[in-house]
Design a protein around this motif. Structure first.
Motif, short mmCIF file in Angstrom:
data_model
loop_
_atom_site.label_atom_id
_atom_site.label_comp_id
_atom_site.label_asym_id
_atom_site.label_seq_id
_atom_site.Cartn_x
_atom_site.Cartn_y
_atom_site.Cartn_z
N GLU A 10 36.21 50.06 59.88
CA GLU A 10 35.75 48.72 59.52
C GLU A 10 36.35 47.67 60.44
O GLU A 10 35.69 46.71 60.82
CB GLU A 10 36.14 48.42 58.07
CG GLU A 10 35.17 49.02 57.09
CD GLU A 10 35.70 48.96 55.67
OE1 GLU A 10 35.27 49.78 54.85
OE2 GLU A 10 36.55 48.08 55.40
N TYR A 11 37.62 47.87 60.79
CA TYR A 11 38.26 46.93 61.71
C TYR A 11 37.53 46.91 63.04
O TYR A 11 37.18 45.85 63.57
CB TYR A 11 39.73 47.29 61.93
CG TYR A 11 40.42 46.39 62.94
CD1 TYR A 11 40.39 46.69 64.30
CD2 TYR A 11 41.08 45.23 62.53
CE1 TYR A 11 40.98 45.86 65.23
CE2 TYR A 11 41.68 44.40 63.46
CZ TYR A 11 41.63 44.72 64.79
OH TYR A 11 42.23 43.89 65.71
N ARG A 12 37.31 48.11 63.59
CA ARG A 12 36.70 48.17 64.92
C ARG A 12 35.28 47.64 64.92
O ARG A 12 34.76 47.25 65.96
CB ARG A 12 36.71 49.62 65.43
CG ARG A 12 38.13 50.17 65.50
CD ARG A 12 38.42 50.94 66.78
NE ARG A 12 39.85 51.09 66.96
CZ ARG A 12 40.52 52.21 66.68
NH1 ARG A 12 39.87 53.27 66.21
NH2 ARG A 12 41.81 52.27 66.87
N ILE A 14 34.23 45.00 63.17
CA ILE A 14 34.16 43.58 62.83
C ILE A 14 33.21 42.91 63.81
O ILE A 14 33.41 43.01 65.02
CB ILE A 14 35.55 42.91 62.90
CG1 ILE A 14 36.44 43.41 61.76
CG2 ILE A 14 35.44 41.41 62.85
CD1 ILE A 14 37.87 42.92 61.87
#
Lengths: 223, 155
Positions: A10-12, A14
């Motif tokens: 999920e971070y990557r 964004i």
């Protein structure tokens, strides 16, 4: 997929706003303008302040000297101020300039316009220069850039060999190394009327070596 | 030789996505994250003189971004007095799984090391420079935070 991997995913993923970088560029340009506007003000201001200071002090010196002379000399300062009134100039400082003291003022004002460092602790290593005949103007400086750059490289090599110092010279391994100076290069003119090129700490040599200076022999500083 | 301005500008544009993601991880809002990155870019150019070694421009800019994000959070916390926001926050917290929730609730320093190490794959030395701490401090902080999150990852 573990929860941790999910979180990483999920971070990557964004989403990056598409107009983000463009807006940032505008902000960066405005920051540069604001930052450099103060540099220009300071340079102009210090030039004006230096000229004003000399102009203010000069009548004082004239008055002081004439105090030792004959009484007729006492008329001198009064004449100055009388004339100021007669020409209708309310600003006595400008009159002092018109009285022909302009040349002396210019000679005492700081020479280099491209640097703010005029109070360095004298020459680091005197490279054995002959009596210089230099017209120290910014145009002359920019014409000599090629020769000055070559001289700096020579001096760097010498210092590295003789003193074991480290300098960052441009090479395939170190493309950001020093190759030549630009027109905006910091420099000042020393008492021997030689160009002294100044590099901030950490720019052409390790930061621990501090500010780096190179004195350019007169015969090199020619277009 | 590249000027400091050139180095800083290049990194800001090349690594925009990284700086944005880092900011977003703290503030969880697209508009705010954009503002933070812009503010950081402004400061990076305006205070370019403060960057001692252009080689470390990337970590230096990271430091600015994180500082901006954290102070933004502090200000936001101060201004949040309405009960509505707190209710919303509680509901949102329940929706999140335990681990995600735990990461969100980490202290800023703890969150920083997790993001930089596991999401941005930064080396420990780089993280130490960003946080302006010693390498051992960063290592122990990471280790402690992983224990807190009950994660069995390599430090």
């Amino acid at each position: 997929m573990t929860e941790w991997e999910q979180i990483k995913k999920e971070y990557r993923e964004i989403p990056i706003p598409t107009d983000g970088p463009h807006q940032m560029l505008e902000v960066m340009a405005s920051a540069k303008r604001k930052r450099d506007q103060w540099k220009r003000v300071v340079k102009c201001g210090s030039g004006v302040a230096a000229a004003l200071l000399v102009v203010i002090l000069l009548p004082g010196i004239v008055f002081f000297n004439s105090g030792f002379g004959e009484s007729k000399d006492m008329a001198a300062p009064e004449t100055l101020f009388d004339s100021a009134e007669s020409t209708g100039s309310s600003d006595g400082w400008f009159f002092a300039t018109e009285a022909g003291t302009a040349e002396e003022n210019k000679a005492e004002a700081p020479q280099s316009t491209a640097s703010s460092e005029v109070d360095c602790d004298g020459a680091m290593n005197n490279v054995g220069s002959s009596a210089p005949v230099l017209e120290n103007s910014a145009e002359d400086f920019s014409l000599c850039i090629e020769n000055i750059s070559a001289e700096i490289l020579r001096q760097m090599e010498t210092r590295m060999q003789e003193n074991g110092e480290t300098y960052y010279i441009k090479s395939e391994l170190y493309p950001e190394g020093f190759e030549k100076i630009s027109e905006e290069q910091n420099y000042y003119v020393n008492e021997d009327e030689l160009y002294v090129i100044v590099f901030e700490a950490g720019t052409v040599a390790p930061e621990a070596m501090g500010v780096i200076e190179f004195i350019i022999p007169a015969e090199v500083a020619v277009p | 030789m590249k000027t400091k301005d050139a180095v800083i500008s290049e990194i800001l544009t090349t690594d925009y996505a990284m700086f944005y993601r880092i900011a977003y991880s703290y503030v969880r809002s697209e508009a705010d994250a954009q503002d933070i990155v812009q503010e950081s870019a402004y400061k990076a150019i305006y205070y370019a003189k403060k960057l001692k070694n252009p080689e470390y421009a990337k970590t230096w800019i990271c430091r600015i971004v994180i500082n901006e994000a954290v102070s933004f959070l502090r200000k936001r916390k101060k201004n949040q007095t309405e009960p509505m926001d707190r209710e919303l926050a509680c509901r949102e917290a329940e929706d999140m799984t335990d681990l995600r929730n735990a990461v969100e609730k980490l202290q800023p320093e703890e969150k920083t090391v997790i993001i930089l190490r596991y999401f941005e794959d930064m080396k420990l030395e780089e993280i130490a420079r960003v946080c302006e701490e010693s390498l051992s401090t960063v290592k122990s902080r990471l280790y402690r935070t992983l224990k807190k999150l009950k994660l069995d990852l390599e430090v």
